[in-house]
Design an enzyme around this catalytic site. Structure first.
Site, PDB file in Angstrom:
ATOM      1  N   ASP A  91       0.860  -1.491   0.201  1.00 16.72           N
ATOM      2  CA  ASP A  91       0.000  -0.277  -0.261  1.00 16.72           C
ATOM      3  C   ASP A  91       0.724   1.238   0.234  1.00 16.72           C
ATOM      4  OD1 ASP A  91      -1.831   1.877   0.057  1.00 16.72           O
ATOM      5  OD2 ASP A  91      -3.075   0.743   2.052  1.00 16.72           O
ATOM      6  N   LEU A  92       0.738   2.256  -1.028  1.00 14.42           N
ATOM      7  CA  LEU A  92       1.695   3.272  -1.160  1.00 14.42           C
ATOM      8  C   LEU A  92       0.946   4.401   0.285  1.00 14.42           C
ATOM      9  CD1 LEU A  92       1.898   4.164  -4.975  1.00 14.42           C
ATOM     10  CD2 LEU A  92       3.427   2.592  -3.547  1.00 14.42           C
TER      11      LEU A  92
ATOM     12  N   GLY B  44      -3.959   5.273  -8.133  1.00 11.34           N
ATOM     13  CA  GLY B  44      -4.844   6.034  -6.631  1.00 11.34           C
ATOM     14  C   GLY B  44      -6.139   5.029  -7.907  1.00 11.34           C
TER      15      GLY B  44
ATOM     16  N   SER C 190      -5.962  13.563 -14.343  1.00 11.99           N
ATOM     17  CA  SER C 190      -7.200  13.643 -14.936  1.00 11.99           C
ATOM     18  C   SER C 190      -6.861  15.001 -15.564  1.00 11.99           C
ATOM     19  CB  SER C 190      -7.414  12.869 -14.015  1.00 11.99           C
ATOM     20  OG  SER C 190      -9.494  13.390 -14.658  1.00 11.99           O
TER      21      SER C 190
ATOM     22  N   HIS D 234     -10.875  15.406 -15.258  1.00  4.97           N
ATOM     23  CA  HIS D 234     -11.238  15.725 -13.924  1.00  4.97           C
ATOM     24  C   HIS D 234     -10.822  16.829 -12.969  1.00  4.97           C
ATOM     25  CE1 HIS D 234     -14.838  13.350 -15.479  1.00  4.97           C
ATOM     26  NE2 HIS D 234     -13.807  12.767 -14.845  1.00  4.97           N
TER      27      HIS D 234
ATOM     28  N   TYR E 284     -12.570  13.899  -6.485  1.00  2.04           N
ATOM     29  CA  TYR E 284     -11.274  12.655  -7.002  1.00  2.04           C
ATOM     30  C   TYR E 284     -10.756  14.005  -7.741  1.00  2.04           C
ATOM     31  CZ  TYR E 284     -10.147  10.288 -10.946  1.00  2.04           C
ATOM     32  OH  TYR E 284      -8.507  10.113 -12.475  1.00  2.04           O
TER      33      TYR E 284
ATOM     34  N   LYS F 228      -6.471  15.197  -8.237  1.00  2.00           N
ATOM     35  CA  LYS F 228      -5.496  15.116  -9.188  1.00  2.00           C
ATOM     36  C   LYS F 228      -4.814  16.695  -9.698  1.00  2.00           C
ATOM     37  CE  LYS F 228      -5.850  11.228 -10.737  1.00  2.00           C
ATOM     38  NZ  LYS F 228      -4.455  10.102 -10.140  1.00  2.00           N
TER      39      LYS F 228
ATOM     40  N   ARG G 122     -18.980  12.226 -26.031  1.00  6.88           N
ATOM     41  CA  ARG G 122     -17.954  13.328 -24.785  1.00  6.88           C
ATOM     42  C   ARG G 122     -16.178  12.802 -25.321  1.00  6.88           C
ATOM     43  NH1 ARG G 122     -16.014  12.114 -19.616  1.00  6.88           N
ATOM     44  NH2 ARG G 122     -14.205  13.374 -18.783  1.00  6.88           N
TER      45      ARG G 122
HETATM   46  N1  LIG Z   1      -8.296   5.315 -17.111  1.00 10.38           N
HETATM   47  C1  LIG Z   1      -8.213   6.322 -17.925  1.00 10.38           C
HETATM   48  O1  LIG Z   1      -8.992   6.814 -18.515  1.00 10.38           O
HETATM   49  C2  LIG Z   1      -8.247   7.633 -17.043  1.00 10.38           C
HETATM   50  C3  LIG Z   1      -8.497   9.035 -16.347  1.00 10.38           C
HETATM   51  C4  LIG Z   1      -7.833   9.907 -15.932  1.00 10.38           C
HETATM   52  C5  LIG Z   1      -6.810   9.547 -14.984  1.00 10.38           C
HETATM   53  N2  LIG Z   1      -6.556   8.539 -15.051  1.00 10.38           N
HETATM   54  C6  LIG Z   1      -5.596   7.773 -13.725  1.00 10.38           C
HETATM   55  O2  LIG Z   1      -4.628   7.189 -14.235  1.00 10.38           O
HETATM   56  C7  LIG Z   1      -3.738   6.194 -13.012  1.00 10.38           C
HETATM   57  C8  LIG Z   1      -4.407   4.488 -14.021  1.00 10.38           C
HETATM   58  O3  LIG Z   1      -5.675   4.749 -14.213  1.00 10.38           O
HETATM   59  P1  LIG Z   1      -6.163   2.633 -14.502  1.00 10.38           P
HETATM   60  O4  LIG Z   1      -7.215   3.599 -15.698  1.00 10.38           O
HETATM   61  O5  LIG Z   1      -4.960   2.279 -14.904  1.00 10.38           O
HETATM   62  O6  LIG Z   1      -6.494   2.394 -12.714  1.00 10.38           O
HETATM   63  P2  LIG Z   1      -6.404   1.525 -12.847  1.00 10.38           P
HETATM   64  O7  LIG Z   1      -7.733   1.364 -11.233  1.00 10.38           O
HETATM   65  O8  LIG Z   1      -6.989   0.471 -13.855  1.00 10.38           O
HETATM   66  O9  LIG Z   1      -5.094   0.973 -11.555  1.00 10.38           O
HETATM   67  C9  LIG Z   1      -4.477   1.814 -10.913  1.00 10.38           C
HETATM   68  C10 LIG Z   1      -4.566   1.346 -10.022  1.00 10.38           C
HETATM   69  O10 LIG Z   1      -3.740   1.498  -8.346  1.00 10.38           O
HETATM   70  C11 LIG Z   1      -4.049   0.264  -7.910  1.00 10.38           C
HETATM   71  N3  LIG Z   1      -4.125   1.425  -6.442  1.00 10.38           N
HETATM   72  C12 LIG Z   1      -4.863   2.145  -5.534  1.00 10.38           C
HETATM   73  N4  LIG Z   1      -4.706   2.348  -4.129  1.00 10.38           N
HETATM   74  C13 LIG Z   1      -3.357   2.024  -3.897  1.00 10.38           C
HETATM   75  C14 LIG Z   1      -2.553   2.277  -3.141  1.00 10.38           C
HETATM   76  N5  LIG Z   1      -2.599   2.648  -1.427  1.00 10.38           N
HETATM   77  N6  LIG Z   1      -0.734   1.778  -3.497  1.00 10.38           N
HETATM   78  C15 LIG Z   1      -1.054   1.384  -3.673  1.00 10.38           C
HETATM   79  N7  LIG Z   1      -1.415   0.760  -5.266  1.00 10.38           N
HETATM   80  C16 LIG Z   1      -3.121   1.300  -5.197  1.00 10.38           C
HETATM   81  C17 LIG Z   1      -5.289  -0.098  -7.774  1.00 10.38           C
HETATM   82  O11 LIG Z   1      -4.872  -1.584  -7.070  1.00 10.38           O
HETATM   83  C18 LIG Z   1      -4.626  -0.116  -9.028  1.00 10.38           C
HETATM   84  O12 LIG Z   1      -4.353  -1.648 -10.075  1.00 10.38           O
HETATM   85  C19 LIG Z   1      -5.401   6.449 -12.036  1.00 10.38           C
HETATM   86  O13 LIG Z   1      -5.041   7.074 -11.289  1.00 10.38           O
HETATM   87  C20 LIG Z   1      -6.274   7.974 -12.752  1.00 10.38           C
HETATM   88  O14 LIG Z   1      -7.096   8.353 -11.603  1.00 10.38           O
HETATM   89  C21 LIG Z   1      -7.371   6.619 -15.407  1.00 10.38           C
END
Ligand SMILES: NC(=O)c1ccc[n+]([C@@H]2O[C@H](COP(=O)([O-])OP(=O)(O)OC[C@H]3O[C@@H](n4cnc5c(N)ncnc54)[C@H](O)[C@@H]3O)[C@@H](O)[C@H]2O)c1
Length: 284
Positions: free
Chosen positions: A60-61, A84, A122, A124, A147, A151, A185
């Site tokens: 856990d980070l 995250g 993001s 957002h 959320y 960010k 969108r």
């Molecule tokens: N996928 C998108 O379209 C998108 C859009 C905007 C922003 N993001 C951002 O990009 C990042 C990656 O997105 P994604 O789609 O791969 O998300 P995802 O949910 O598939 O991957 C995020 C990973 O973070 C891990 N995680 C969560 N809390 C944690 C903690 N406390 N310690 C360690 N690991 C932890 C989860 O287990 C998960 O595997 C995220 O931060 C997300 O907010 C993604």
């Protein structure tokens, strides 16, 4: 000398899994590092062995001691901080996953002299801009959700550590990361998988101090002027226009503000402000 390492957090996730597949053995990255480099993959759930011989850890980070252990060998040159909670949630969830974890990463990066942190921000963070306004990286953030606000915090943490402690910061305001857009969108904020890899490689190799870029493909209908990314060498190849015929009408008919603002349904989720106040956002 220790072989330089790229640390990927959130490595079990969608973007992390892609990067684990695509970055190892990349010739441009090897040239940048002046030879072989390592990949370290970490997540709160087991990211699995992966296709390549990367170093995997689970933890856990939000736990600063665990984060410290990821940097202990002194070889981490760059962090791609993806971990995250990737959508709206209660504060308690976001505080650990998006705030505490992000602080722990940058603090460890500072202690260990890491060159750069790439940060998964993001759309957002700026979701309260109207779709009619094409914005670039210089606008003030307008988070549309708790959320999105986390960010904004990450982006500003990057600014502080870039200028105060000389850790390069590369914040990517990611739009819709998917094999193809799934909404109208998305025609404006889609980021294809290959373009995501291209953008991350720019973040890993370009010369900058603190940059905010948009994680978006070469969409004709993009909400964003991505000149900061282009200046650094990002050349996206995909355009959502190929999918435009799939989404002829609005995503949320009857939801005026979800259709009006870039953040879509994140804006209207829990919304209680009067229309006049929301309309005023178009004027400044
Ligand atoms: N996928 C998108 O379209 C998108 C859009 C905007 C922003 N993001 C951002 O990009 C990042 C990656 O997105 P994604 O789609 O791969 O998300 P995802 O949910 O598939 O991957 C995020 C990973 O973070 C891990 N995680 C969560 N809390 C944690 C903690 N406390 N310690 C360690 N690991 C932890 C989860 O287990 C998960 O595997 C995220 O931060 C997300 O907010 C993604």
């Amino acid at each position: 000398m220790t072989t330089p390492a790229i640390l990927i957090t959130g490595a079990a996730g969608r973007i992390g899994s892609l990067l684990r597949r695509e970055l190892p053995g990349d010739a441009e990255l090897a040239a940048f590092f002046g030879g072989p480099f390592r990949l370290k993959a970490t997540d709160i759930v087991d990211p699995g062995p992966g296709e390549h011989a990367d170093e995997v850890s689970t933890g856990d980070l939000a736990d600063a001691a665990f984060v410290e252990s990821l940097f202990a060998d002194g070889g981490v040159a760059a962090v791609i901080h993806l971990a995250g909670y990737p959508r709206e949630a209660d504060w308690d969830v976001l505080l650990d996953a998006n705030i505490r974890a992000t602080i722990n990463i940058w603090e460890a990066a500072r202690r260990h002299g890491v060159d750069r942190v790439l940060y998964a921000s993001s759309n957002h963070a700026i979701g309260f801009y109207p779709r009619s306004r094409k914005i670039d990286h210089r606008v003030t953030q307008r988070p549309d959700s708790r959320y999105g606000l986390t960010k904004v915090f990450g982006e500003e943490l990057g600014f502080l550590y870039a200028h105060k402690f000389a850790i390069r910061s590369f914040s990517m305001r990611i739009g819709m990361f998917l094999p193809q857009p799934t909404s109208r969108r998305g025609l404006s904020n889609w980021l294809s998988l290959p373009d995501a890899v291209r953008l991350v490689k720019v973040g890993l190799t370009a010369d900058y101090i603190c940059e905010t870029v948009y994680g978006v493909s070469n969409n004709a209908r993009s909400f964003w002027d991505n000149s900061s990314a282009h200046r650094l060498g990002y050349r996206p190849q995909d355009d959502s226009e190929a999918f435009a015929h799939l989404f002829p009408g609005p995503d949320h008919p009857g939801d005026r503000w979800a259709e009006h603002f870039q953040g879509g349904p994140y804006v209207s989720n829990g919304l209680s402000a009067p229309d006049e106040r929301l309309a005023a956002l178009d004027r400044f």
